[in-house]
Scaffold this active site. Structure first.
Site, PDB file in Angstrom:
ATOM      1  N   GLU A 197     101.584  73.409  14.671  1.00 33.59           N
ATOM      2  CA  GLU A 197     100.825  74.431  15.399  1.00 33.59           C
ATOM      3  C   GLU A 197     101.633  75.713  15.556  1.00 33.59           C
ATOM      4  O   GLU A 197     102.774  75.696  16.008  1.00 33.59           O
ATOM      5  CB  GLU A 197     100.436  73.948  16.802  1.00 33.59           C
ATOM      6  CG  GLU A 197      99.781  75.077  17.597  1.00 33.59           C
ATOM      7  CD  GLU A 197      99.439  74.745  19.047  1.00 33.59           C
ATOM      8  OE1 GLU A 197      99.721  73.624  19.493  1.00 33.59           O
ATOM      9  OE2 GLU A 197      98.886  75.637  19.717  1.00 33.59           O
ATOM     10  N   ASP A 234     114.551  75.755  27.708  1.00 26.47           N
ATOM     11  CA  ASP A 234     114.261  77.136  28.064  1.00 26.47           C
ATOM     12  C   ASP A 234     115.021  77.437  29.354  1.00 26.47           C
ATOM     13  O   ASP A 234     114.831  76.756  30.356  1.00 26.47           O
ATOM     14  CB  ASP A 234     112.742  77.277  28.278  1.00 26.47           C
ATOM     15  CG  ASP A 234     112.355  78.693  28.673  1.00 26.47           C
ATOM     16  OD1 ASP A 234     113.233  79.563  28.732  1.00 26.47           O
ATOM     17  OD2 ASP A 234     111.156  78.913  28.934  1.00 26.47           O
ATOM     18  N   ASP A 252     115.970  80.446  32.030  1.00 27.72           N
ATOM     19  CA  ASP A 252     115.453  81.757  32.376  1.00 27.72           C
ATOM     20  C   ASP A 252     116.212  82.309  33.586  1.00 27.72           C
ATOM     21  O   ASP A 252     116.320  81.640  34.610  1.00 27.72           O
ATOM     22  CB  ASP A 252     113.968  81.591  32.710  1.00 27.72           C
ATOM     23  CG  ASP A 252     113.281  82.926  32.860  1.00 27.72           C
ATOM     24  OD1 ASP A 252     112.176  83.046  32.322  1.00 27.72           O
ATOM     25  OD2 ASP A 252     113.827  83.825  33.514  1.00 27.72           O
ATOM     26  N   LEU A 301     104.728  74.871  23.961  1.00 30.62           N
ATOM     27  CA  LEU A 301     104.981  75.902  22.957  1.00 30.62           C
ATOM     28  C   LEU A 301     106.265  76.655  23.293  1.00 30.62           C
ATOM     29  O   LEU A 301     106.635  76.756  24.455  1.00 30.62           O
ATOM     30  CB  LEU A 301     103.817  76.904  22.945  1.00 30.62           C
ATOM     31  CG  LEU A 301     102.458  76.329  22.566  1.00 30.62           C
ATOM     32  CD1 LEU A 301     101.351  77.294  22.930  1.00 30.62           C
ATOM     33  CD2 LEU A 301     102.413  76.000  21.092  1.00 30.62           C
ATOM     34  N   LYS A 331     108.487  80.311  21.997  1.00 27.67           N
ATOM     35  CA  LYS A 331     108.453  81.514  21.153  1.00 27.67           C
ATOM     36  C   LYS A 331     109.348  81.372  19.931  1.00 27.67           C
ATOM     37  O   LYS A 331     110.484  80.909  20.021  1.00 27.67           O
ATOM     38  CB  LYS A 331     108.900  82.713  21.982  1.00 27.67           C
ATOM     39  CG  LYS A 331     108.877  84.002  21.191  1.00 27.67           C
ATOM     40  CD  LYS A 331     108.818  85.207  22.082  1.00 27.67           C
ATOM     41  CE  LYS A 331     109.953  85.222  23.096  1.00 27.67           C
ATOM     42  NZ  LYS A 331     110.084  86.518  23.738  1.00 27.67           N
ATOM     43  N   HIS A 360     110.454  91.111  21.603  1.00 27.58           N
ATOM     44  CA  HIS A 360     109.912  91.033  22.956  1.00 27.58           C
ATOM     45  C   HIS A 360     109.121  92.297  23.286  1.00 27.58           C
ATOM     46  O   HIS A 360     109.660  93.409  23.181  1.00 27.58           O
ATOM     47  CB  HIS A 360     111.034  90.856  23.977  1.00 27.58           C
ATOM     48  CG  HIS A 360     110.531  90.423  25.308  1.00 27.58           C
ATOM     49  ND1 HIS A 360     109.855  91.288  26.137  1.00 27.58           N
ATOM     50  CD2 HIS A 360     110.545  89.217  25.924  1.00 27.58           C
ATOM     51  CE1 HIS A 360     109.501  90.630  27.228  1.00 27.58           C
ATOM     52  NE2 HIS A 360     109.902  89.371  27.120  1.00 27.58           N
TER      53      HIS A 360
END
Ligand code: SF4
Ligand SMILES: [Zn+2]
Lengths: 456, 451
Positions: A72, A140, A142, A357, A359, A365
């Site tokens: 996907e 991820d 952040d 998902l 990136k 960005h």
């Protein structure tokens, strides 16, 4: 500068009307014209395709020709339209679609059991035919999750004072993925704004179940508290687990004392040091009040050669480690403080489920115009998020080259070249080599099996 | 029901375990009434375990409780029949619980829990025999290797507050993937993809195997049930299986029943009067921050679905808040999908029933998260403040705190319910949607008597 401001002057997008230096300065920022050029000339389709094929685009008899097409992709378009479950049969299909749609963001999802764009055709049969079967193990991290331990900026902003928090995360997680879990094909990528992404691509990582992914994510988790309880890190045992102990001595303590203590001025004001005193479990308040007393006397010892943060930290350490105070729970307190201010904070949900998902690398960005370039974990201390190639830099560099006949690797003459070469040599090539070996051995195993089954 | 394995290696050094792995169905003539009675007895055990787990019992208590349940319910007057009863009842319940994903999940966790407690009670030799029966090819770590990692193993034990291992202790080296729960709790030393597990941790390895075998078997059983068994047995087994499954399932609250539909304009009032603390907290945080992280969106979103908020209202509700923080476009793009998903409009439809207390209590909220059960996750101070806000004061607060300290979170929630509503709640709180519907019932009867 926002996209709107830029687009006013962007009829001739190669020339900035305000900057008079040279004819080839491109204004900062991000807009879809630039992005078109980027996707037209610079985006490394072939590398992404090679990567996502994991060797299945070859001629080997065990190649799974449908592999890439069951992956996907999802596109976020400029007009806020969100296209999920895109899939492609080949590199050129991917390339054409990206060029045509010019997505502001490309996300990569799992490999499904069937082509995700045809999932509805399978939906009737009931038996959950449409289900994720492979997915990189992803992380991820952040910066906005660190807002309680950084004083330089907050929310979406990052600067060189707080970026070391990300460097720490890369070091701690990367080392553990390799040494503890035995993974070797690991890609770190700058998220383009305020964080980092990690892709673990070994075959056995891609085949982990959700439960196993969650286990790894939990292994990395030390924050037992949440928004509604004080204590964020709490160690109760007589020792730290070897993984935590190693992270502490090799990375956390060093970064805390050498960098963050000073750059974040962790003890500089009453509000800040109270936060730390709060972390000391000290029922009769003897320790905290003694420290508070010292710190409130306005630098009687005007020996201000030494940084006040360093001085106070040393005092606190001495107090807690002197052994004078035999209070339960103090033993691990210095460690707890250092962990609170340095240890990586993962977005757990992203790692736990196969169908999350993430990136794609080399996206741009939309808020910062920065390219999501790979980070070399061995040299992550040198990485500077404010110095990564931006869309406007890249266009300038293309312009400097002037009009040339179409060449294959336009990126070679831009600052993106370094990133793509790193992606290939340090990540893609070793990965494809091991994919090949894996195929070879699974082929041999099959041969062996079919031989055996003849023996009856 | 599935092929019999060719060789059974039950006996190693003459040690026989009485703990079956249920690899093959018993080939016995079963009388129908036994069929049903055995199944009911086993169900009592599984239900008992399930209730105790959802009450947040500690692992040590659980083991004893499960074994006691087993001893009381699974006896048989003839000693030789005990093991048959064990097997028959297990296989009957497989038929009952194979038919939907939720049922399979429940059965799988309860049987695995039961297996785990029983396995722990076995002698070490019997445990190794069972390992062999699972075909687990792991050899004990040799003493030179043990010496080379001893320092790390000592660290792990000390970090867990256990005594240090000695050269006499047996360790196995297994791929980390096979012991996820030990990895998750950092209860093992891991190096280059291998976890070093102590003999006392083997239960985790074996339980994982047990679970994955049973999980696959249940899917197969389901297929067979729908394709052949249900029809073949329609005069004999099928009615019994149907009856067993319908009479012993708790409500799942995925479809709102009595108080179908609450509307958006009432939602603030209803939240104040009838939401349990976990949902009230999420609700207030959402109103305050105009945002909730994933875990919070799931927990509150599914609860609201169960409460009867319709999809359109749900979308409007979330959008009104989120768009103040992230803008309407980003909401449509990134968040509305998840909400539709909960209502089964998008993506595949599994596991979208509102969370039970057990599930909420065992969740692990992190930085920035507000989901989970406040009785478990709040500091004392914050919890007191929250209780006061709900109108719980005085002695009642102390009572609630007592329960919390003993980790009886659902009992704490039950006491809160009673204090807030001024009436008793004998069944206890097991599900936030049950809290809600019990609360609404009380409110309605009060309204009626007032009118
Ligand atoms: S006990 Fe259940 S209903 Fe009560 S707050 Fe906790 S999770 Fe919510
Ligand atoms: Zn900063």
């Amino acid at each position: 500068m926002t996209g709107d401001e830029v687009s006013k002057g962007s009829d001739d997008m190669m020339i900035d009307e305000y900057e008079q230096k040279q004819g080839n300065v491109v204004p900062d920022g991000f807009n879809s014209h630039y992005l078109k050029v980027y996707y037209g000339k610079l985006f490394p389709y072939a590398d992404i395709f090679k990567w996502m094929s994991y060797g299945n685009d070859g001629k080997h008899p065990v190649c799974d020709q449908s592999y890439f097409s069951r992956r996907e992709f999802s596109f976020t378009l400029d007009n806020e339209v969100y296209l999920r479950f895109q899939s492609f049969n080949s590199m050129s299909e991917l390339e054409n679609s990206v060029k045509e749609k010019c997505p502001v963001k490309i996300d990569i999802g799992p490999v499904y059991s069937v082509d995700p764009s045809k999932r509805h055709a399978y939906a009737q049969s009931g038996d959950n035919v449409f289900t994720p079967v492979e997915r990189e193990l992803i992380f991820d991290i952040d910066m906005s999750d660190y807002d309680d331990v950084r004083y330089c900026c907050s929310g979406a902003d990052v600067c060189l004072e707080c970026w070391p928090l990300m460097t720490i995360a890369v070091k701690v997680i990367d080392t553990s993925l390799r040494d503890d879990f035995g993974f070797s094909h690991i890609l770190w990528v700058y998220s383009g704004r305020r964080g980092v992404h990690c892709w673990v691509c070994d075959g056995k990582a891609r085949r982990l179940t959700n439960e196993q992914r969650a286990a790894i994510a939990d292994y990395f988790r030390v924050y037992k508290g949440n928004e509604n309880s004080h204590k964020k890190v709490s160690f109760t045992g007589l020792a730290l687990h070897p993984f935590l102990a190693r992270s502490y001595t090799e990375v956390l303590m060093d970064f805390f004392e050498r960098k963050l203590l000073l750059s974040q001025e962790i003890f500089s004001t009453e509000e800040r040091y109270e936060k730390i005193l709060d972390m000391i479990p000290d029922p009769d308040q003897s320790i905290t009040s003694e420290l508070r007393g010292k710190w409130q006397e306005k630098r009687r010892t005007a020996n201000s050669k030494d940084d006040i943060n360093v001085v106070r930290w040393e005092q606190l350490k001495n107090m807690l480690q002197s052994g004078k105070h035999k209070v339960q729970g103090l033993r691990r307190c210095v460690e707890e403080i250092v962990f609170s201010f340095t240890y990586p904070r993962l977005d757990m949900e992203v790692s736990k489920h196969m169908n999350h998902l993430l990136k794609a690398p080399f996206c741009v960005h939309p808020k910062t115009g920065r390219v999501c370039v790979p980070i070399d974990p061995n040299r992550c201390e040198e990485f500077d998020p404010t110095a990564v190639p931006t869309l406007s830099n890249l266009l300038e560099q293309l312009n400097i080259g002037g009009l040339r006949a179409e060449v294959d690797n336009e990126w070679d003459r831009t600052s993106l070249g370094k990133s793509i070469r790193f992606f290939r040599s340090s990540f893609l090539q070793p990965l494809l080599k091991s994919c090949k070996e894996e195929m070879e051995s699974s082929y041999n195993a099959k041969l062996q099996q079919s031989k055996n089954s003849f023996s009856w | 029901m599935e092929p019999v394995r060719s060789q059974r290696k039950l006996i190693v050094n003459d040690v026989v375990s009485t703990l079956p792995l249920y690899r093959s169905a018993p080939a016995l003539e079963v009388r129908l009434e036994e069929f049903e009675l055995f199944a009911l007895d086993r169900l009592r055990v599984l239900k008992g375990i399930s209730d105790a787990l959802s009450r947040g019992r500690k692992p040590e208590e659980m083991e004893k409780l499960a074994i006691d349940l087993w001893k009381t319910n699974m006896r048989h007057p003839q000693a030789s029949e005990v093991i048959n009863k064990d097997k028959i009842s297990h296989f009957v319940l497989r038929l009952v619980y194979c038919r939907t994903e939720d049922l399979r999940k429940w059965f799988l966790s309860m049987e695995t829990a039961l297996f785990r407690y029983r396995f722990k009670r076995e002698k070490q030799e019997a445990q190794r025999a069972l390992m062999a029966e699972f075909d687990l090819p792991y050899k004990a770590v040799s003493s030179p290797e043990f010496e080379s990692v001893k320092e790390k193993l000592v660290l792990v034990s000390r970090s867990l507050g256990q005594s240090s291992p000695t050269a006499d202790d047996i360790f196995f080296k297994v791929p980390f993937e096979e012991v996820p729960e030990l990895v998750a709790g950092r209860r093992v030393f891991i190096s280059k993809g291998h976890a070093y597990i102590a003999m006392s941790q083997v239960v985790s390895l074996v339980a994982t195997q047990f679970r994955s075998h049973l999980s696959k078997a249940l899917i197969l059983t389901n297929r067979k049930w729908t394709t052949t068994i249900a029809e073949q047995e329609k005069d004999r087994l099928t009615p019994i299986v149907e009856a067993l499954s319908s009479s012993y399932l708790g409500p799942d609250y995925s479809q709102p029943k009595e108080f179908a539909q609450i509307s958006l304009k009432d939602i603030d009032d209803v939240a104040k009067s009838s939401f349990p603390l976990c949902m009230r907290h999420l609700f207030e945080k959402l109103r305050e921050d105009h945002h909730l992280k994933h875990g919070g969106r799931m927990q509150l979103g599914l609860f609201l679905k169960g409460v009867g908020l319709k999809l359109d209202d749900a979308l409007a509700f979330w959008k009104a808040e989120f768009s103040r923080k992230v803008g309407a476009e980003r909401f449509d793009k990134e968040y509305s999908y998840g909400i539709r998903h909960n209502y089964g409009r998008e993506g595949k439809r599994t596991d979208y029933t509102p969370y039970s207390c057990q599930k909420i209590i065992s969740s692990t909220p992190g930085v920035g998260d507000h989901h989970g059960c406040p009785y478990r996750n709040f500091s004392e101070e914050n919890l007191r403040a929250a209780l006061n806000k709900m109108g719980v004061t005085g002695r009642a607060v102390g009572d609630v705190m007592d329960k919390v300290r003993n980790r009886h979170y659902q009992l704490a929630c039950t006491l809160t319910f009673e204090a807030v509503h001024g009436s008793s709640c004998d069944a206890g709180i097991n599900h936030p949607n049950q809290y809600f519907s019990d609360s609404q019932k009380i409110m309605q009867s009060k309204n009626q008597s007032a009118a």
